[in-house]
Structure formats: structure tokens, C-alpha cells
Design an enzyme around this catalytic site. Structure first.
Site, mmCIF file in Angstrom:
data_model
loop_
_atom_site.group_PDB
_atom_site.id
_atom_site.type_symbol
_atom_site.label_atom_id
_atom_site.label_comp_id
_atom_site.label_asym_id
_atom_site.label_seq_id
_atom_site.Cartn_x
_atom_site.Cartn_y
_atom_site.Cartn_z
ATOM 1 N N LYS A 281 0.794 -1.177 -0.081
ATOM 2 C CA LYS A 281 0.149 0.044 0.120
ATOM 3 C C LYS A 281 0.957 1.136 -0.066
ATOM 4 C CE LYS A 281 -3.692 -2.196 2.549
ATOM 5 N NZ LYS A 281 -4.947 -1.680 1.592
ATOM 6 N N ARG A 355 -10.191 -11.512 1.284
ATOM 7 C CA ARG A 355 -11.275 -12.704 0.566
ATOM 8 C C ARG A 355 -10.556 -14.065 0.635
ATOM 9 N NH1 ARG A 355 -11.296 -9.164 -4.766
ATOM 10 N NH2 ARG A 355 -10.916 -7.359 -3.041
#
Length: 506
Positions: A281, A355
Site C-alpha cells: 500500500k 477474501r
């Protein structure tokens, strides 16, 4: 802060009520509510209002002392807006917050609320009392647990009392129990979210879960890395490779319903820090990635609340706790992993890790033969783009059973004020997850990211009724008010309350 009910009968004289501060409403253009008319026998309040000391702005307050023949030491007037219109939810919140602002400036130790709750739009009395308690608790919350010096709360009020008639007395008493339980659950969730990631690790979540389970006599099971390997949770484990912190799959069983009744299962994403892995990130605001465990924290807050209320349900909370860090062992973009279901997954983006851990947990919970499964996750920034910071994203399949679950969750959201918005899941979005090398990829193309993330999870939920809550936009605030919000504890708790046979809350 304590809360209580004062029974007001048809023969009760408002003039005789003893309290440090009586809170009553007036309306635009100085129109008096019926309660204010009762205590304005000598016209003092009317004359004060004519002087212009209370402005016309909704939520404006005016504190009065020494009103003739009144036992209340103080009277707080609050402007409720137009008398002919219902009070909107957002304005109700402003009114309660305005009252809270006065708390800091008076020496009163107790306060009696005599507001016209019947004029609040869309809400019944129980919901309004619960909302009031949650709003007040939120205003009193301090996120200074890790500061060397705590800033004291400058407030003398110790008890808030709701004035209710006999018809609403029992509902009001129960609403106080519910409101206090939910506000404490929200506080627990906030506390966990606000802790720094060097403290709130997967092991820390394990220890908090054990304490909660011990306090409320719930069964708990912890699945460690070695057990995950034996269960072939290759997708979950792929996220943990870069971290020295051991992952935990925490199963907490609240079994207070009928024997063998199918449980409601809540699955929470608990990434205690998310660097993004190899798909790292940007450094800006990366500190906020400590909040990537707010789904897990909301399950603990909800379990606390329902335990306090003694709901007669079977509920299983499943927390998937891990870090997503960088090392020479980290999963690389393009790696293919094998999930517990047997499906192979091409990891195109290691920052789409939520996920990957959830899909194995969603396969694992099949063994519980659940009535429904709801997963809660700070899953996608795309959900923030779509819905901002107002609504959680709610995803589910479009059939009769799933539609009922969606409607139940939407109703719980509206009743609690912790709202969600229904988003689509369709086969045409599934095509975006196609991989040339594996059964499925963990991201789609650059469009509809929150939907394709939900579609990814949907592949692992075929054996039960399921919904997904993407809370990335609502779980915390940034900027000057940075901090966890405690959402969606209220939504989840209301949903469960509406299911529980021992809660008269329809």
C-alpha cells in the site's frame, strides 16, 4: 453513566418532579410543547422566550433556574424545530448532542428527559431510547487507552432518566438494558479497533476472545497454523506467510437457543495489520490499516451485547485473525494457492487478502449446518467510493431465502441507525474473476471492485444462506476524529434481537 425510567401517570404534577435538571422541548417561533405549558403557569418561560434568549436554530438550548413553584432545580429548553413536522433522525441526533454539550457546563448530577419521542420520524420508543443511550455513550467515549495521561471527562451528570407513562414503562426498562448492552459492545469494538497493531495481534484477539467466552460461559476453540495446514486452508495460510505473528481461527459458540437448532454464524475478517503484502500500500494513511480487523472486533462486540441480553439463540462467531506482512516468504502476485474447498486461486493482488482468508473460513463453517452465515469485513476501498461513510455494503444472492436475509438486515439497519445498502451479485460480474491458470483469480479488472470481491466470496458459500457486509467505509473515521466507530455492532445486534423469541422488540 447510569440510565433509568421515571413513571409519569396522568395525575403526576410536572411541577412537583424533583430533579437537578428537567429537559423539555419547545418548537419554532417559541411554540410551547404541552409539557412546557404545564410548567409555565406564571408565564415566566413565555416572557424569557419573548426576550430572544433562545434562537430559532434546531438544537439550540437555554438553561433556566429558579422558575416559580417548580421542584426541578433547572429547566433546559431545547429547540425541536417545526411543531407541525416529524423530527428527522439526523435532527434527533443533533438534539441529543446539544443536550450533551450542556452537560459539561452545569453542576447537575441527574437529568430528567421529557421530550416528545412520539414526534421522531420512523422510530418507536424502544429504538429511540436505545439510540439515545448509544449517542450519549459515543459522546463520552475516549480513545486514550494507550496515552500516559488520560484526559478526564468534564461532566457531573451521573444519571439520565427517561420520563414515561405506564403503558411504555416496561418497554422503556427493557430498552435501557438493550441500549446499555449495545453501547458496551460498541465500546469493546472501538477499543479493539483503536489499539495499535503491535498490541492488537492475532494472539491478542485470541486472549480477548477467551476472556469473553469465560465471562459468559461460551465454548471456544482456537485453530492454529498446524491445524490449518491439516485442514488444507491454503488460501488463508498464503496471507500469513510474510508475518512472524501466528494466525488464529477463533470459534466462539453462544448456544442459548433450542437444542439442535441451526445456528446463525458470523464470520469476521481480523487482519490486525495490512501492509498489502508484495502489492504494498502507499505509505499515506497506512497506519489506519490497524482497523482491518474491525470485522472481527464487531463480532466480539456483538457477542458481548447478546450475552448481556441473554438472547435465546444459537450463534457462532468465527474470527479469522492474521497479519498481511512482507518478507522473503510472502506470497507473490501470480502465485496459485489451493483453498480448503479445493478451488485453486490465482493471487493477482496480495492486497486483496481479506477474501483469501475469509474464503477458507466460509468453507469451514459448512460443518455447523448454519441457518444463515453473515461475514463482516473491511474488504474493499471500492465500497467507500460507492457508498461513502454512511452505509455498509450488503451483498447476497437474489433468491427467496437470500432476499429474506437481506430484508431482515436492512430492517435491522434502519431500526438501529446503523444502516446498510443492498448491492448486486450477478453471474456477469463473476466473469471478471476468470483466470487462465487457476479456477478463479482473487481480483477482477478495475471496475466494480466491491462487487467482484463479494462475487469471489460467493463461490465458497453455495451450501447455505449467506450475506456479506463490506464495512470498509463505516468501521472507522479518519482526520481529526480518527478512530473506530464500533459499526456494525448495532446492526448485527438488532438483527439477532429480532430473531430471538425472548425479546419483545418488534
Amino acid at each position: 453513566m447510569d440510565f433509568d425510567i421515571k413513571l409519569i401517570s396522568s395525575t403526576t404534577s410536572i411541577m412537583s418532579l424533583k430533579t437537578d435538571c428537567l429537559v423539555v422541548g419547545i418548537f419554532k417561533k417559541n411554540k410551547l410543547s404541552s409539557i412546557v405549558k404545564d410548567i409555565d403557569k406564571y408565564g415566566e418561560i413565555t416572557n424569557i422566550l419573548k426576550s430572544g434568549d433562545l434562537n430559532e436554530k434546531l438544537g439550540s438550548t437555554l438553561l433556566l433556574r429558579n422558575i416559580q413553584k417548580i421542584n426541578a432545580k433547572r429547566i433546559l429548553l431545547v429547540n425541536l424545530g417545526d411543531k407541525k413536522k416529524k423530527i428527522k433522525e439526523s435532527n434527533f441526533i443533533k438534539i441529543i448532542q446539544s443536550i450533551m454539550n450542556v452537560f459539561c457546563n452545569i453542576g447537575a448530577s441527574n437529568l430528567l428527559l421529557m421530550l416528545p419521542f412520539n414526534k421522531i420520524e420512523k422510530y418507536n420508543l424502544s429504538c429511540l431510547i436505545i439510540r439515545t443511550i448509544i449517542i450519549i455513550s459515543d459522546n463520552l467515549y475516549r480513545s486514550d487507552a494507550q496515552k500516559s495521561k488520560k484526559k478526564p471527562i468534564k461532566i457531573n451528570i451521573k444519571k439520565i432518566i427517561f420520563a414515561l407513562d405506564e403503558k411504555n414503562y416496561i418497554d422503556g426498562k427493557n430498552a435501557i438494558i438493550y441500549g446499555c448492552a449495545i453501547s458496551k459492545g460498541i465500546e469493546l469494538t472501538k477499543n479493539l479497533g483503536n489499539l495499535s497493531a503491535n498490541i492488537c495481534t492475532p494472539t491478542y484477539l485470541e486472549n480477548i476472545s477467551k476472556k469473553l467466552s469465560f465471562d459468559y460461559k461460551m465454548d471456544i476453540e482456537i485453530i492454529n497454523r498446524e491445524q490449518m495446514q491439516r485442514l488444507k486452508m491454503g488460501s488463508l495460510l498464503s496471507v500469513t506467510h510474510g508475518s512472524s505473528e501466528p494466525p488464529k481461527l477463533i470459534i466462539i459458540k453462544y448456544m442459548n437457543g433450542k437444542f439442535k437448532e441451526a445456528p446463525i454464524v458470523l464470520v469476521g475478517k481480523g487482519v490486525t495489520f495490512d501492509t498489502g503484502g508484495i502489492s504494498i500500500k502507499p505509505s499515506y494513511s497506512m497506519d489506519e490499516m490497524k482497523y482491518d480487523m474491525c470485522g472481527a472486533a464487531s463480532i466480539l462486540g456483538t457477542l458481548y451485547a447478546i450475552s448481556e441480553m441473554n438472547l435465546e439463540l444459537n450463534i457462532i462467531g468465527v474470527i479469522v485473525a492474521s497479519e498481511n506482512m512482507l518478507s522473503g516468504n510472502s506470497t507473490k502476485p501470480g502465485d496459485i494457492v489451493v483453498s480448503m474447498s479445493g478451488k485453486t486461486i490465482e493471487v493477482l493482488d496480495t492486497d486483496a487478502e481479506g477474501r483469501l482468508i475469509l474464503c477458507d473460513a466460509l468453507t469451514y463453517v459448512e460443518r455447523f449446518k448454519p441457518s444463515v452465515v453473515i461475514d463482516i469485513a473491511t474488504l474493499t476501498g471500492a465500497c467507500v467510493v460507492a457508498l461513502g461513510h454512511h452505509n455498509s455494503g450488503l451483498f447476497s444472492r437474489n433468491d427467496e431465502k437470500h432476499t429474506k436475509l437481506v430484508l431482515d438486515l436492512l430492517r435491522a439497519g434502519k431500526m438501529s441507525g446503523d444502516t446498510a445498502w443492498n448491492m448486486p451479485i450477478e453471474d456477469r460480474y463473476q466473469k471478471q474473476l476468470k483466470s487462465n491458470f487457476a479456477d478463479i483469480s482473487n481480483i477482477g479488472n478495475s471496475s466494480a471492485d466491491s462487487i467482484t470481491a463479494a462475487c469471489f466470496l460467493e463461490n465458497f458459500t453455495k451450501k447455505y444462506v449467506w450475506a456479506h457486509l463490506d464495512i470498509a467505509g463505516v468501521a472507522w473515521k479518519s482526520g481529526d476524529k480518527k478512530g473506530a466507530t464500533g459499526r456494525p455492532v448495532a446492526l448485527l445486534t438488532y438483527y439477532l434481537m429480532l430473531k430471538s423469541p425472548n425479546i419483545n422488540f418488534k
